[in-house]
Design a protein around this motif. Sequence first.
Motif, mmCIF file in Angstrom:
data_model
loop_
_atom_site.group_PDB
_atom_site.id
_atom_site.type_symbol
_atom_site.label_atom_id
_atom_site.label_comp_id
_atom_site.label_asym_id
_atom_site.label_seq_id
_atom_site.Cartn_x
_atom_site.Cartn_y
_atom_site.Cartn_z
ATOM 1 N N PRO A 8 7.247 12.855 -4.027
ATOM 2 C CA PRO A 8 6.065 13.575 -3.534
ATOM 3 C C PRO A 8 4.874 12.635 -3.403
ATOM 4 N N THR A 9 3.901 13.038 -2.599
ATOM 5 C CA THR A 9 2.687 12.249 -2.426
ATOM 6 C C THR A 9 1.703 12.559 -3.555
ATOM 7 N N TYR A 26 -7.641 10.990 -0.323
ATOM 8 C CA TYR A 26 -6.968 12.193 0.182
ATOM 9 C C TYR A 26 -7.921 13.369 0.397
ATOM 10 N N ALA A 75 -1.679 18.207 -7.845
ATOM 11 C CA ALA A 75 -1.688 19.670 -7.999
ATOM 12 C C ALA A 75 -0.962 20.072 -9.282
ATOM 13 N N GLU A 76 0.131 19.394 -9.610
ATOM 14 C CA GLU A 76 0.843 19.681 -10.859
ATOM 15 C C GLU A 76 0.024 19.251 -12.070
ATOM 16 N N PRO A 85 -1.302 13.994 -3.530
ATOM 17 C CA PRO A 85 -1.836 15.367 -3.589
ATOM 18 C C PRO A 85 -0.866 16.368 -4.209
ATOM 19 N N GLU A 86 0.433 16.207 -3.967
ATOM 20 C CA GLU A 86 1.422 17.123 -4.549
ATOM 21 C C GLU A 86 1.502 16.952 -6.070
ATOM 22 N N VAL A 87 1.516 15.709 -6.515
ATOM 23 C CA VAL A 87 1.593 15.431 -7.956
ATOM 24 C C VAL A 87 0.290 15.838 -8.632
ATOM 25 N N TRP A 98 5.968 11.401 -13.011
ATOM 26 C CA TRP A 98 6.350 11.635 -11.627
ATOM 27 C C TRP A 98 6.326 10.315 -10.877
#
Length: 187
Positions: A72-73, A110, A79-80, A75-77, A44
């Motif tokens: 994406p930031t 974060y 989460a994946e 935190p988004e990555v 990512w």
Amino acid sequence: MHTQIKGLDFIAIDFETATSRRASICEAGISLVKDGMVRDTRSWLVQPEGNEYSYWNIQIHGIHPEDTAQAPTFPEVWAEIMHYLDEVPVLVAHNASFDISCIRHSLAHYGLPTPDVDYYCSLRAARNLYDFPSNKLGDLCSQFQIPEGTHHRAGDDAEMCARLFLREIKDAGWCALEDMKRFGGKL
């Protein structure tokens, strides 16, 4: 070719950073190993805070601000990545002190919780197992004819790390990650 080793599960991980700050991840890569076989590799692009880059970091990995402007930031990555860690809570990295500190600094930055994850370092294992003039990831992969991707691109480096760690386990005669505790720690 690696033989299947039932229960040998881990996730090799690699990060590239936009600046000298460890919480400036601009690319994340993972390579999922299940039963001793590489099953999936993903990467990512990640937008670092402020999308700011150091000239020197760009020279290393070739990732530019325009590449991550719409990414994406962390935190988004993360989460994946956590979806994978929920199933396989074990990380492996080459020079884990860098990659693990990127995770720790980013989680702190974060305000995200630190998961209960073990990690292992393929660099520490290589230094213990082999007597090569260089233990850089690319040099070790060349030595063992492990297919190499683009160096300093997170997905390729993660897969190279996964394949190297599998080779190290084979060369050391280990079949269980528990036998490698001296080359790792807790996230």
